[in-house]
Motif scaffolding. Structure first.
Motif, mmCIF file in Angstrom:
data_model
loop_
_atom_site.group_PDB
_atom_site.id
_atom_site.type_symbol
_atom_site.label_atom_id
_atom_site.label_comp_id
_atom_site.label_asym_id
_atom_site.label_seq_id
_atom_site.Cartn_x
_atom_site.Cartn_y
_atom_site.Cartn_z
ATOM 1 N N THR B 57 16.595 -0.268 -1.051
ATOM 2 C CA THR B 57 15.588 -0.813 -1.975
ATOM 3 C C THR B 57 14.290 -1.129 -1.243
ATOM 4 O O THR B 57 13.204 -0.940 -1.795
ATOM 5 C CB THR B 57 16.126 -2.088 -2.667
ATOM 6 N N GLU B 61 10.761 0.363 -2.232
ATOM 7 C CA GLU B 61 9.597 -0.485 -2.500
ATOM 8 C C GLU B 61 8.427 -0.095 -1.597
ATOM 9 O O GLU B 61 7.268 -0.090 -2.035
ATOM 10 C CB GLU B 61 9.951 -1.970 -2.299
ATOM 11 N N ARG B 85 14.851 -0.114 -11.997
ATOM 12 C CA ARG B 85 14.260 -0.969 -10.956
ATOM 13 C C ARG B 85 12.999 -0.343 -10.385
ATOM 14 O O ARG B 85 12.001 -1.021 -10.134
ATOM 15 C CB ARG B 85 15.253 -1.132 -9.795
ATOM 16 N N GLN B 88 10.197 -0.648 -12.690
ATOM 17 C CA GLN B 88 9.724 -2.034 -12.637
ATOM 18 C C GLN B 88 8.788 -2.252 -11.444
ATOM 19 O O GLN B 88 7.729 -2.864 -11.567
ATOM 20 C CB GLN B 88 10.944 -2.964 -12.557
ATOM 21 N N MET B 89 9.181 -1.741 -10.298
ATOM 22 C CA MET B 89 8.340 -1.899 -9.103
ATOM 23 C C MET B 89 6.989 -1.199 -9.296
ATOM 24 O O MET B 89 5.958 -1.697 -8.854
ATOM 25 C CB MET B 89 9.056 -1.347 -7.871
ATOM 26 N N TRP B 92 4.921 -3.406 -11.432
ATOM 27 C CA TRP B 92 4.432 -4.545 -10.648
ATOM 28 C C TRP B 92 3.237 -4.144 -9.782
ATOM 29 O O TRP B 92 2.348 -4.951 -9.514
ATOM 30 C CB TRP B 92 5.553 -5.095 -9.758
ATOM 31 N N PRO B 211 -1.711 -1.227 2.095
ATOM 32 C CA PRO B 211 -1.486 -2.336 1.170
ATOM 33 C C PRO B 211 -1.690 -3.671 1.896
ATOM 34 O O PRO B 211 -1.641 -3.728 3.122
ATOM 35 C CB PRO B 211 -0.023 -2.165 0.780
ATOM 36 N N LYS B 212 -1.908 -4.708 1.131
ATOM 37 C CA LYS B 212 -2.099 -6.032 1.729
ATOM 38 C C LYS B 212 -0.762 -6.733 1.908
ATOM 39 O O LYS B 212 -0.510 -7.819 1.367
ATOM 40 C CB LYS B 212 -3.035 -6.851 0.843
ATOM 41 N N THR B 213 0.123 -6.075 2.605
ATOM 42 C CA THR B 213 1.423 -6.661 2.916
ATOM 43 C C THR B 213 1.760 -6.307 4.347
ATOM 44 O O THR B 213 1.129 -5.427 4.942
ATOM 45 C CB THR B 213 2.527 -6.108 1.994
ATOM 46 N N PHE B 216 6.452 -4.039 4.943
ATOM 47 C CA PHE B 216 6.625 -2.672 4.445
ATOM 48 C C PHE B 216 5.327 -1.872 4.485
ATOM 49 O O PHE B 216 5.180 -0.875 3.796
ATOM 50 C CB PHE B 216 7.205 -2.692 3.025
ATOM 51 N N ASN B 217 4.395 -2.328 5.299
ATOM 52 C CA ASN B 217 3.119 -1.641 5.446
ATOM 53 C C ASN B 217 3.308 -0.428 6.358
ATOM 54 O O ASN B 217 3.345 -0.545 7.581
ATOM 55 C CB ASN B 217 2.109 -2.623 6.047
#
Lengths: 376, 376
Positions: B57, B61, B85, B88-89, B92, B211-213, B216-217
């Protein structure tokens, strides 16, 4: 002697050697519940513990995305790689981040933190990296923060990666709402499991304001745990077995004894290595009891030093991080660390320096360390 | 016989039993590079492989947050828990998600997918769950999608969790931009490592639009790999050793042989279990070759059946997911699955049904399965 991954005891390694089970079975419930309950004992908390299959950074990020919303004001001391990363994650979450920046090796004082609270009555949360692994620097006033956060119900989040399990951390007593670590540090388990503990207040907030993400969505973990003591996603089973066994090792030794051992060993390392002629990187009042960072002597080349230490004496230490690369090296003082490790490390560092043409006084250094270790 | 975690060969388990190393050392580079290169061979791709320390998962993601931005239009077939799922992601992430919904056990047809592309010229990406583990349903036209995505340079993302390594997947040839799986499925490694493979086009996009993460970037993983063949965060070392060994097992057997084995074993399972009187859940043209989902016979109670099978015959199968709970059970046909597993499973299911008062024809069923297995 790395500041993580640290040595893992044989019995913890052996625990991984268990056949795969269904993570929707009673066997799993027994394993996971046991690991969760032990975690709460080590964090000295009655909150909820979630064991993420991820590195410590994953657990730190989970604390941000589950608690911080766009526009929230957050105070955080910044003095190195990991506190910088955390501040970055807070900014990405849309927070208005008030950084209390100090030089690496130094901490913002409690008064500076207090002043930040005084000047920002609307602060939503205080975040801190308790032990800045990149510089061997540790904040020593965590017990005093709750008076500040209590003023306007701010959340109090402690990134305890690399130190929980090696230092005193009565999470509930200190009023900490959320805290986390990585298994491969003072817990002496393999990397890949990172516990995050959340008290009822923060849990309620997270459940009522779930983030729009999946893997680090803690409300999903709370729900699965409440319903069936499962995890929402397939957990890293072998690492969970190892983690549980590492928790058993910790609780069998006893937290008090374990913390005392870490303190005595780091004291011996600081004293012994100073006697050899090395100087700790962190200021005296900010020195970590789990990561000992030392300045390289003039002209001492990082790679050559660490390779000699590793190849001739089988002792692994870590280099510096970011712009401290080549300027410091770091000795972990975590997990299984004991008399034997301390003496061998000082001796090996002394011999390596001798081989590289530096004149050291290893014999004197060993005597000083031995003296410190007597109280173990 | 779980649809993940699957049995892990002894030599793969043993690989975990390696002392901790510094994940910033040459030892690590050797381990990680080897695991990455093998992964690319199994995905038949010259792209970039990132081995995430997370469940499948997490990798799924990562494919969403690194590729999809607010307002992007995405087409996705939805027919079960995991495709739901994923949709859904995508929502989001802010996507305008065009869901091609079908009943569980059935797939959107290729013509339906084509129509969706025809009606949405501005589609940014096509996502699909290749093998819907929750229902044993598999999409069989992956090789034809590239003609559609090519029309306006849409990205093509395949969630291959549970099937890559068990079915034919020439990623580059099929024009797939991003694909991932979890180690605990057809790779027969322990859970906790999830590879994601990204081709140069998607990689460039991700690097230019990070991404701003943090965790998992993927651009961060690309950067660390390019600079030093490191991972940005401490990887789950024991699982990486196991993963590398599992890759060795796969490449030693050979992909063609391995895929053939999966197909023959699932064919034998479907035929044998049908002869016993069970009916597959998925429609005939949508049946998975790695997860065999079966409808429960009238009155057959899920827990009693699976517990008897587990306790009396030592065969583990999984229950249904979501609102299929109690209505279907699922047999994994993954990883190590061979003649022995198939025969024993059919025999054990037959005996369990007999013990529970159902009249089955196990002897005939075993003969039919044996016949299918002859070509192995």
């Amino acid at each position: 002697m790395l500041p993580g991954p640290t040595n893992v005891p044989e019995r913890v390694m052996r625990a991984m050697f268990t056949p795969m089970i269904n993570h929707r079975s009673d066997d799993f419930v027994e394993l996971y519940e046991d690991a969760v309950e032990s975690t709460k004992k080590v964090f000295q908390s009655n909150g909820e513990a979630v064991l993420l299959s991820a590195s410590g950074t994953g657990a730190v990020e989970a604390s941000v995305i589950n608690l911080i919303k766009n526009g929230d004001k957050v105070i955080i001391p910044v003095n190195g790689e990991f506190s910088g990363r955390l501040a970055q994650m807070l900014e990405w979450a849309g927070a208005n981040v008030i950084k209390l920046e100090t030089k690496p090796g130094e901490n913002a004082t409690f008064d500076q933190v207090k002043a930040a609270f005084d000047n920002n009555k609307d602060v939503k949360a205080f975040y801190c990296v308790w032990n800045e692994t990149s510089t061997g620097t540790m904040i020593k006033y965590l017990d005093k923060i709750k008076d500040l956060t209590a003023r306007n119900d701010s959340y109090y989040v402690v990134d305890g990666v690399s130190i929980v399990g090696g230092e005193e951390f009565p999470m509930d007593k200190w009023g900490v709402d959320v805290a986390m670590t990585g298994a491969q540090k003072a817990f002496a388990a393999p990397p890949g499991i990172s516990p995050i503990v959340v008290n009822p207040r923060a849990k309620k907030y997270m459940e009522q304001n779930p983030p729009k993400t999946m893997y680090f969505n803690l409300s999903r973990y709370f729900k699965y745990y409440e319903e069936a003591k499962h995890t929402p996603f397939t957990p890293a089973l072998p690492l969970l077995y190892a983690y549980r066994e590492a928790m058993n090792v910790i609780l069998e030794e006893g937290l008090d004894k374990r913390i005392r051992r870490h303190r005595i060993c780091s004291d011996a390392l600081y004293s012994g290595l100073s006697a050899i002629g090395l100087t700790p990187f962190a200021k005296e009042d900010a020195r970590s009891t789990v990561v000992v960072a030392l300045n390289y002597l003039e002209g001492l080349e990082d790679k050559t030093f660490r390779n000699t230490l590793a190849n001739k004496f089988r002792v692994l230490v870590a280099g510096g991080f970011g712009n401290l690369k080549g300027k410091v090296f770091r000795v972990g003082c975590m997990g299984e660390v004991h008399r034997y490790h301390v003496m061998r490390t000082i001796s090996a560092i002394g011999s390596t320096l001798d081989m590289m043409g530096y004149k050291t006084n290893s014999v004197e250094a060993l005597k000083i360390a031995e003296d410190k270790l007597k109280s173990l």
